[in-house]
Scaffold this motif. Structure first.
Motif, short mmCIF file in Angstrom:
data_model
loop_
_atom_site.label_atom_id
_atom_site.label_comp_id
_atom_site.label_asym_id
_atom_site.label_seq_id
_atom_site.Cartn_x
_atom_site.Cartn_y
_atom_site.Cartn_z
N PRO A 245 0.82 -1.21 0.00
CA PRO A 245 0.00 0.00 0.00
C PRO A 245 0.85 1.26 0.00
O PRO A 245 2.05 1.23 0.32
N GLU A 246 0.23 2.35 -0.34
CA GLU A 246 0.85 3.64 -0.06
C GLU A 246 0.76 3.87 1.44
O GLU A 246 -0.33 3.83 2.02
N GLU A 247 1.89 4.08 2.07
CA GLU A 247 1.91 4.36 3.51
C GLU A 247 1.82 5.87 3.69
O GLU A 247 2.77 6.61 3.41
N ARG A 248 0.64 6.31 4.13
CA ARG A 248 0.39 7.74 4.23
C ARG A 248 0.34 8.17 5.70
O ARG A 248 -0.26 7.49 6.53
N THR A 249 0.97 9.28 6.00
CA THR A 249 0.85 9.87 7.33
C THR A 249 -0.26 10.91 7.29
O THR A 249 -0.22 11.83 6.48
N MET A 250 -1.26 10.73 8.15
CA MET A 250 -2.39 11.65 8.17
C MET A 250 -2.88 11.81 9.61
O MET A 250 -2.61 10.98 10.47
N ASN A 251 -3.58 12.88 9.84
CA ASN A 251 -4.13 13.11 11.16
C ASN A 251 -5.18 12.04 11.48
O ASN A 251 -6.00 11.69 10.63
#
Length: 314
Positions: free
Chosen positions: A100-106
């Motif tokens: 997966p795309e490893e995304r940093t998000m709130n």
């Protein structure tokens, strides 16, 4: 060819005998947590799964972990989220092993997606392992146990990782195995497991794939980006939900176990068992990974794996 036929018959007979004598044709349910000695004798050493009732009753998380509470505790803290176009992270897609795309998000933005307040493209899942509960969600540790005392005593060690799972119903974990003794605890919702014992290895096809990752473009479309500098990844190519038996005829020899783990229940998933996982929307779970003992069972599995490759069903 005659020798390969003999080996294949032996592998089939072996799997059938294990199913009949070893109790891998079902998953038992215990009314309460076992003693360390009982667990070691009846489940850990035999490498058999079970569901354990009433093991989490004393956890504050069972009552407290609503989305409102999680939003209040974790708030807008950045967390790691896996994003895919189809819900399959770490799975075979278009003849590649795609991560997966490893995304940093709130975290609050992630909850907005689960609650359908926003609808960005893709399927979102908090599934990062490596003890993400302790590393990314320390605010929640006090609501669960840092380890499972009877399991830790049975094994003589603490868990290597404690993981937090939360995501959409479309998020699916493809068929695989782990080198861990796994205690999977459902806090809310349900998890649906498809299980295969290690003795089914001869019928479960592995192939090697070019590793790649999903990348989300600015217009919301997904593309697959190859990881050119890394080696090919061995992965299971069959989908147990819709197995292509014309492509993988040996898989018809299996008798997969279907297990639903409900809120407040714990699944003991032994090391080297193959598992595929689905979930209800917004299901919250915590699991404890204890490193397996690399004892004779591990070496027997390696022998089984080698024989399987020898007859061509890699």
């Amino acid at each position: 060819m005659a020798e390969e036929g003999t080996v294949w018959k032996c592998l089939r007979d072996f799997s059938e005998e294990v199913r009949e004598l070893h109790g891998t044709d079902g998953v038992s349910s215990l009314e309460k947590p076992p003693s360390p000695l009982q667990f070691h004798r009846e489940w850990l050493c035999p490498n058999r799964p079970c569901i354990i009732q009433n093991a989490l009753n004393h956890w504050p998380a069972l009552q407290k972990w609503t989305f409102y509470y999680l939003r209040k505790c974790v708030g807008s803290k950045p967390v790691s989220v896996a994003v895919t176009p189809n819900g399959y992270a770490d799975a075979v897609y278009d003849n590649k092993f795609v991560m997966p795309e490893e995304r940093t998000m709130n975290f609050s933005d992630f909850l907005d997606i689960l609650e359908k307040r926003t609808t960005p493209p893709g399927v979102f899942y908090i599934q990062k392992q490596c003890s993400n509960l302790t590393e990314e969600f320390p605010e929640l540790i006090g609501d669960v146990e840092s380890h499972i005392p009877w399991m830790s005593e049975a094994l003589g060690k603490r868990p290597d990782a404690v993981n937090f799972w939360l995501g959409e119903s479309a998020a699916i974990t493809s068929l695989h195995k782990d080198h861990y003794e796994n205690l999977y605890c459902v806090i809310s919702g349900e998890k649906h497991f498809i299980l295969h014992p290690p003795s089914d290895r001869p019928f479960i096809p592995y192939e090697t794939y070019q590793p790649a990752t999903y990348k989300v473009n600015e217009d919301g479309t997904f593309e697959v980006k190859d990881q050119e500098s890394t080696d090919k990844v061995p992965w299971i190519s069959v989908d147990p939900l819709e197995p292509d038996l014309s492509l993988y005829p040996a898989y018809r020899e299996t008798q997969p176990l279907h297990v639903t783990v409900k809120a407040g229940e714990m699944l003991y998933l032994p090391s080297l068992w193959f598992h595929h996982v689905r979930q209800s929307h917004g299901c919250i779970a915590v699991n404890y990974w204890y490193d397996m003992e690399y004892d004779i069972k591990y070496h027997y599995f390696q022998l089984l794996d080698s024989l399987t490759k020898r007859v061509g069903n890699s």
